[in-house]
Design a protein around this motif. Structure first.
Motif, PDB file in Angstrom:
ATOM      1  N   ALA A 257       0.657  -0.849   0.029  1.00  0.00           N
ATOM      2  CA  ALA A 257       0.149  -0.194   0.349  1.00  0.00           C
ATOM      3  C   ALA A 257       0.862   1.455   0.211  1.00  0.00           C
ATOM      4  N   LEU A 258       2.088   1.162   0.176  1.00  0.00           N
ATOM      5  CA  LEU A 258       2.945   2.492   0.422  1.00  0.00           C
ATOM      6  C   LEU A 258       3.424   2.855  -0.118  1.00  0.00           C
ATOM      7  N   GLN A 259       3.657   1.853  -0.801  1.00  0.00           N
ATOM      8  CA  GLN A 259       4.535   1.330  -2.450  1.00  0.00           C
ATOM      9  C   GLN A 259       3.456   2.392  -3.635  1.00  0.00           C
ATOM     10  N   ALA A 260       2.414   1.993  -3.723  1.00  0.00           N
ATOM     11  CA  ALA A 260       0.983   2.329  -4.290  1.00  0.00           C
ATOM     12  C   ALA A 260       0.991   3.313  -4.203  1.00  0.00           C
ATOM     13  N   LEU A 261       0.483   4.031  -2.863  1.00  0.00           N
ATOM     14  CA  LEU A 261      -0.100   5.566  -2.564  1.00  0.00           C
ATOM     15  C   LEU A 261       1.710   6.374  -2.749  1.00  0.00           C
ATOM     16  N   THR A 262       2.641   6.433  -2.469  1.00  0.00           N
ATOM     17  CA  THR A 262       4.164   6.774  -3.140  1.00  0.00           C
ATOM     18  C   THR A 262       3.880   7.903  -4.795  1.00  0.00           C
ATOM     19  N   GLU A 263       3.744   5.646  -5.010  1.00  0.00           N
ATOM     20  CA  GLU A 263       3.957   6.057  -6.669  1.00  0.00           C
ATOM     21  C   GLU A 263       2.639   7.058  -7.327  1.00  0.00           C
ATOM     22  N   HIS A 264       1.872   7.607  -6.223  1.00  0.00           N
ATOM     23  CA  HIS A 264       0.342   8.734  -6.677  1.00  0.00           C
ATOM     24  C   HIS A 264       0.267   9.930  -5.866  1.00  0.00           C
ATOM     25  N   GLN A 265       1.735   9.846  -5.156  1.00  0.00           N
ATOM     26  CA  GLN A 265       2.279  11.749  -4.194  1.00  0.00           C
ATOM     27  C   GLN A 265       0.794  11.373  -3.778  1.00  0.00           C
ATOM     28  N   ILE A 266       0.967  10.169  -2.929  1.00  0.00           N
ATOM     29  CA  ILE A 266       0.059  10.681  -1.467  1.00  0.00           C
ATOM     30  C   ILE A 266       0.875   9.948  -0.671  1.00  0.00           C
ATOM     31  N   ALA A 267       1.090  11.194   0.343  1.00  0.00           N
ATOM     32  CA  ALA A 267       2.501  11.314   1.250  1.00  0.00           C
ATOM     33  C   ALA A 267       1.179  10.443   2.807  1.00  0.00           C
ATOM     34  N   VAL A 268       2.177   9.479   3.387  1.00  0.00           N
ATOM     35  CA  VAL A 268       1.853   8.838   4.638  1.00  0.00           C
ATOM     36  C   VAL A 268       2.958   9.938   5.495  1.00  0.00           C
ATOM     37  N   PRO A 269       2.371  10.301   7.342  1.00  0.00           N
ATOM     38  CA  PRO A 269       0.647  10.783   7.211  1.00  0.00           C
ATOM     39  C   PRO A 269      -0.151  11.521   6.946  1.00  0.00           C
ATOM     40  N   ARG A 270       0.455  12.637   6.206  1.00  0.00           N
ATOM     41  CA  ARG A 270      -0.197  13.590   5.462  1.00  0.00           C
ATOM     42  C   ARG A 270      -1.341  13.327   5.155  1.00  0.00           C
ATOM     43  N   ASP A 271      -1.596  12.533   4.208  1.00  0.00           N
ATOM     44  CA  ASP A 271      -2.354  12.656   3.615  1.00  0.00           C
ATOM     45  C   ASP A 271      -3.224  11.378   3.661  1.00  0.00           C
ATOM     46  N   MET A 272      -2.615  10.263   4.375  1.00  0.00           N
ATOM     47  CA  MET A 272      -3.514   8.854   4.003  1.00  0.00           C
ATOM     48  C   MET A 272      -2.108   8.440   5.715  1.00  0.00           C
ATOM     49  N   SER A 273      -3.280   8.005   6.543  1.00  0.00           N
ATOM     50  CA  SER A 273      -2.536   7.313   7.672  1.00  0.00           C
ATOM     51  C   SER A 273      -2.593   5.891   7.564  1.00  0.00           C
ATOM     52  N   ILE A 274      -1.958   5.510   8.267  1.00  0.00           N
ATOM     53  CA  ILE A 274      -1.550   3.134   8.325  1.00  0.00           C
ATOM     54  C   ILE A 274      -1.683   3.337   9.841  1.00  0.00           C
ATOM     55  N   VAL A 275      -2.147   2.245   9.827  1.00  0.00           N
ATOM     56  CA  VAL A 275      -1.754   1.279  10.764  1.00  0.00           C
ATOM     57  C   VAL A 275      -2.094  -0.511  10.839  1.00  0.00           C
ATOM     58  N   GLU A 288       8.468   3.309  11.013  1.00  0.00           N
ATOM     59  CA  GLU A 288       8.329   4.457  10.671  1.00  0.00           C
ATOM     60  C   GLU A 288       6.347   3.762  10.488  1.00  0.00           C
ATOM     61  N   MET A 289       5.602   2.702  10.972  1.00  0.00           N
ATOM     62  CA  MET A 289       5.103   2.155  10.409  1.00  0.00           C
ATOM     63  C   MET A 289       4.244   1.943  12.467  1.00  0.00           C
ATOM     64  N   THR A 290       3.262   3.062  12.244  1.00  0.00           N
ATOM     65  CA  THR A 290       2.232   2.856  13.920  1.00  0.00           C
ATOM     66  C   THR A 290       1.895   1.351  13.741  1.00  0.00           C
ATOM     67  N   SER A 291       1.970   0.344  14.381  1.00  0.00           N
ATOM     68  CA  SER A 291       2.149  -1.179  14.843  1.00  0.00           C
ATOM     69  C   SER A 291       0.743  -2.151  15.869  1.00  0.00           C
ATOM     70  N   ILE A 292       0.559  -3.014  15.609  1.00  0.00           N
ATOM     71  CA  ILE A 292      -0.469  -3.420  16.319  1.00  0.00           C
ATOM     72  C   ILE A 292       0.363  -4.773  16.600  1.00  0.00           C
ATOM     73  N   GLU A 293       0.569  -5.002  17.594  1.00  0.00           N
ATOM     74  CA  GLU A 293       1.584  -5.742  18.271  1.00  0.00           C
ATOM     75  C   GLU A 293       1.433  -7.505  19.016  1.00  0.00           C
ATOM     76  N   PRO A 294       2.035  -8.103  18.368  1.00  0.00           N
ATOM     77  CA  PRO A 294       1.506  -9.454  19.594  1.00  0.00           C
ATOM     78  C   PRO A 294       2.507  -9.509  20.826  1.00  0.00           C
ATOM     79  N   GLN A 295       1.711  -9.909  22.255  1.00  0.00           N
ATOM     80  CA  GLN A 295       2.486  -9.631  23.298  1.00  0.00           C
ATOM     81  C   GLN A 295       3.384 -11.109  23.060  1.00  0.00           C
ATOM     82  N   MET A 296       4.963 -11.679  22.479  1.00  0.00           N
ATOM     83  CA  MET A 296       5.301 -12.888  22.444  1.00  0.00           C
ATOM     84  C   MET A 296       5.599 -13.425  24.044  1.00  0.00           C
ATOM     85  N   ASP A 297       6.155 -12.295  25.240  1.00  0.00           N
ATOM     86  CA  ASP A 297       5.973 -13.466  26.294  1.00  0.00           C
ATOM     87  C   ASP A 297       5.635 -13.573  26.995  1.00  0.00           C
ATOM     88  N   SER A 298       4.068 -12.190  26.966  1.00  0.00           N
ATOM     89  CA  SER A 298       3.324 -13.625  27.932  1.00  0.00           C
ATOM     90  C   SER A 298       2.247 -14.408  27.083  1.00  0.00           C
TER      91      SER A 298
END
Length: 347
Positions: A257-275, A288-298
Motif C-alpha cells: 500500500a505504501l508503495q502504491a500511495l507513494t507512486e501516486h504522490q499520496i504522502a503518509v501520514p500527511r495525506d493518508m494514515s496507516i496502522v 515508520e509504521m504504527t503497529s498492533i503487535e503481539p505480546q510474545m513473552d506473555s
C-alpha cells in the motif's frame, strides 16, 4: 538472610504467592508488576531466590519441544528468531528445559523427545505436521493459531482487542473514513485460521460500533506486497475516493500500500494514515509504521501454563483434561504513520 515471612511483610503479598513466584511455578498467574516487585524485594533483602537453602539448584519444571512453522518464506527467518528469543527468556524464567524440533527429522525421536512433557507448536501447521507432533507427544499447545478449539489447547492474539485499539487510536485523531486492506477468510486455504484472516469481520463490527458503518471500505489482497500494490494502484486509477486512514492486515499489505500511495504522490501520514497488524515485533529501525503487535513473552508464558495444567504433579489443582484457549491482547505501538485526516482522497 531474609525469609519468606520477611518478604511477605515487605511486599504485602502472601507467603504462598511469593514462594510460587520465586520458584517460577508454571501454573502461577501473576502480573508483571507483581513479579517485578517480588524479585526486586528478594534482591534488596538478600533472599536466595534461585537456590534452595542448602544451595541446591531448583528442579527443572518441564521438558518441552518447540516446533515453528511459518508459511511465508519472506518472514520465516525473522518469525523463528523472534519467537525463539522470547521462548528462551521465558523458559529460563520459569525453569523449563526446551529444545527445537524439526519436521525434517523423520526418525522415531531423540532421547530428549522420549522424555517430553509437551510441545509448543508456534505458527501454522498442515495436518501431516500436526500428526507428526502428536505422534511424539499427546500434550501439544498451539501458539498463534487455534486449529481445533474442541480438541487442542491454544494461545492466540485477541483480534477483537487489537481492532479496538486500532480503531480507537485512529478515531482519536478524527478519522471516520477508515479502510481495510488485506486477506479475508474466503482467500484462506491452509486449514487453520490466522488472526489476520478474521480481521475483516472484526473491522466491520468495529466500524458499526463507532457509528461509521456507512464509511466501510475493504480491498481484499493476499499476503503479498506486489499484489497489494497492484490492486491499490488499480483502485487509485479508477478515480474513486480513498479513505483517510488504512488498516493493513499484514506487514506485506502495508508495504504494498505504501508503495502504491507513494507512486501516486499520496504522502503518509500527511495525506493518508496507516496502522498495520503484525505477527512480529517490529525493530526500532523499521519504526515508520504504527503497529498492533503481539505480546510474545506473555503468549509463551500462557502456553507453558497450559501445558503445566495437564501434567500430574505440576498444577496445584486437579489435572485438566479439557481443551482451553487463551487470548492475549496485542499492544499498539505508536510510530510515524498516523496523523490528522484530510478530505477523502481522489486521484
Amino acid at each position: 538472610m531474609a525469609t519468606l515471612k520477611d518478604l511477605a511483610e515487605y511486599t504485602g503479598y502472601s507467603i504462598a504467592t511469593i514462594s510460587r513466584i520465586l520458584n517460577h511455578d508454571p501454573s502461577m498467574s501473576a502480573s508483571e508488576e507483581t513479579r517485578k516487585k517480588v524479585l526486586e524485594a528478594a534482591n534488596t533483602l538478600n533472599y536466595a531466590a534461585t537456590k534452595s537453602r542448602k544451595g541446591r539448584s531448583l528442579k527443572t519444571a518441564l521438558n518441552i519441544g518447540v516446533a515453528i512453522s511459518c508459511p511465508y518464506p519472506q518472514r520465516r527467518e525473522a518469525y523463528e528468531k523472534q519467537w525463539l528469543s522470547s521462548l528462551e527468556q521465558i523458559c529460563k524464567e520459569m525453569k523449563v528445559a526446551w529444545f527445537p524440533m524439526r519436521f525434517e527429522t523423520r526418525d522415531s525421536g531423540s532421547a530428549k523427545e522420549e522424555e517430553l512433557d509437551g510441545i509448543l507448536a508456534i505458527g501454522t501447521f498442515q495436518n501431516a505436521q500436526m500428526n507428526w507432533l502428536f505422534h511424539r507427544c499427546e500434550h501439544v499447545v498451539f501458539i498463534g493459531t487455534s486449529p481445533d478449539e474442541a480438541r487442542y489447547d491454544s494461545v492466540a492474539v485477541n483480534p477483537v482487542a487489537g481492532m479496538a485499539q486500532a480503531m480507537e487510536y485512529l478515531t482519536s485523531y478524527g478519522h471516520q473514513h477508515i479502510g481495510l486492506i488485506g486477506p479475508s477468510l474466503s482467500m484462506y486455504h491452509h486449514g487453520q485460521c490466522m488472526s489476520y484472516e478474521v480481521i475483516e469481520g472484526n473491522y466491520l463490527d468495529a466500524m458499526r460500533m463507532h457509528g461509521l458503518g456507512k464509511y466501510g471500505w475493504v480491498l481484499r489482497a493476499q499476503v503479498d506486497p506486489a499484489e497489494t500494490k497492484r490492486l491499490l494502484q488499480e483502485y487509485l486509477r479508477s478515480g474513486q475516493p480513498l479513505p483517510t486512514a488504512l488498516l493493513a492486515a499484514t506487514r506485506e499489505n502495508a508495504e504494498g500500500a505504501l508503495q502504491a500511495l507513494t507512486e501516486h504522490q499520496i504522502a503518509v501520514p500527511r495525506d493518508m494514515s496507516i496502522v498495520v497488524f503484525s505477527d512480529l515485533v517490529q525493530a526500532a529501525e523499521e519504526g515508520e509504521m504504527t503497529s498492533i503487535e503481539p505480546q510474545m513473552d506473555s503468549m509463551c508464558r500462557a502456553a507453558i501454563r497450559l501445558l503445566s495444567e495437564c501434567m500430574p504433579g505440576q498444577a496445584l489443582q486437579i489435572v485438566r483434561n479439557v481443551p482451553k484457549k487463551s487470548l492475549i491482547p496485542p499492544v499498539l505501538v505508536r510510530r510515524n504513520s498516523v496523523g490528522e485526516p484530510r478530505e477523502p482522497q481522489k486521484k
